[in-house]
Design an enzyme around this catalytic site. Structure first.
Site, PDB file in Angstrom:
ATOM      1  N   GLU A  64       0.819  -1.217   0.000  1.00 62.86           N
ATOM      2  CA  GLU A  64       0.000   0.000   0.000  1.00 62.86           C
ATOM      3  C   GLU A  64       0.857   1.274   0.000  1.00 62.86           C
ATOM      4  O   GLU A  64       0.520   2.252  -0.655  1.00 62.86           O
ATOM      5  CB  GLU A  64      -0.904  -0.018   1.240  1.00 62.86           C
ATOM      6  CG  GLU A  64      -2.103   0.909   1.123  1.00 62.86           C
ATOM      7  CD  GLU A  64      -3.109   0.648   2.228  1.00 62.86           C
ATOM      8  OE1 GLU A  64      -3.678  -0.464   2.252  1.00 62.86           O
ATOM      9  OE2 GLU A  64      -3.326   1.533   3.063  1.00 62.86           O
ATOM     10  N   ASP A  65       1.954   1.261   0.737  1.00 57.79           N
ATOM     11  CA  ASP A  65       2.699   2.505   0.965  1.00 57.79           C
ATOM     12  C   ASP A  65       4.090   2.569   0.358  1.00 57.79           C
ATOM     13  O   ASP A  65       4.791   3.570   0.522  1.00 57.79           O
ATOM     14  CB  ASP A  65       2.805   2.775   2.473  1.00 57.79           C
ATOM     15  CG  ASP A  65       1.451   3.128   3.082  1.00 57.79           C
ATOM     16  OD1 ASP A  65       0.564   3.568   2.337  1.00 57.79           O
ATOM     17  OD2 ASP A  65       1.280   2.941   4.297  1.00 57.79           O
TER      18      ASP A  65
END
Ligand code: ZN
Length: 182
Positions: A64-65
């Site tokens: 996600e990051d």
């Protein structure tokens, strides 16, 4: 196979992936503190020693990051860990509001193992939003986060009593710190 080796490999991989990221609090804590805290909470509070869950907890924000792909996780840690990380990863092609709405909807349909990660993640974030929030967040945003997190956790109920109780206590303390009447 040694448990320590596999877990440390996940910690090392994750530290490298998040190496240039800081948490958004005033202290600008190293990002890696967060996934370590999530895994530690699952182990200590939840009493869970399921290796795939603990590894996925360490890895939970990498796709996600950071630039990490699910294939990379599959290659390094196998399909079981990959699938758990996939369950707790938002679809980043969607806008923020839609992702938040979908988290409430999707969490209830997750596997129990993924719910453990979600529970610990939200507990850590609620604690951080009360104690060391992102420095550009005003009070309304902090309050809004607590209410949203509590709705996501509603979808995790019935998974691990100790962790659910710990979330409730953390939320109560956070509401008190932010002077929210409930
Ligand atoms: Zn997280």
């Amino acid at each position: 196979m040694t448990i320590a080796r596999d877990l440390l490999k996940a910690v090392e991989f994750t530290a490298e992936k998040h190496r240039d990221q800081k948490r958004k609090n005033v202290e600008a804590s190293p990002y890696i503190n967060h996934p370590i805290q999530v895994a530690e909470m699952i182990s200590t509070v939840g009493g869970i020693d399921d290796l795939a869950v603990l590894m996925a907890a360490i890895l939970h924000d990498t796709v996600e990051d950071t630039e990490t792909t699910f294939d990379e996780i599959d290659n390094a840690f196998g399909p079981e860990v990959r699938d758990l990380v996939a369950e707790v990863t938002d679809d980043t092609t969607l806008d923020k509001a839609e992702r938040k709405r979908l988290q409430i909807e999707h969490t209830a349909h997750m596997s129990d193992r993924a719910k453990l990660i979600k529970l610990a993640d939200k507990t850590c974030n609620v604690r951080d939003v009360a104690q060391s929030p992102p420095k550009d967040w005003d009070m309304a945003r902090r309050v809004g986060y607590l209410e949203w997190a509590s709705r996501v956790v509603d979808g995790c109920r019935g998974t691990n009593a100790a962790m659910e109780r710990y979330f409730d206590e953390t939320l109560a303390r956070a509401r008190k710190a932010l002077k929210i009447k409930k």
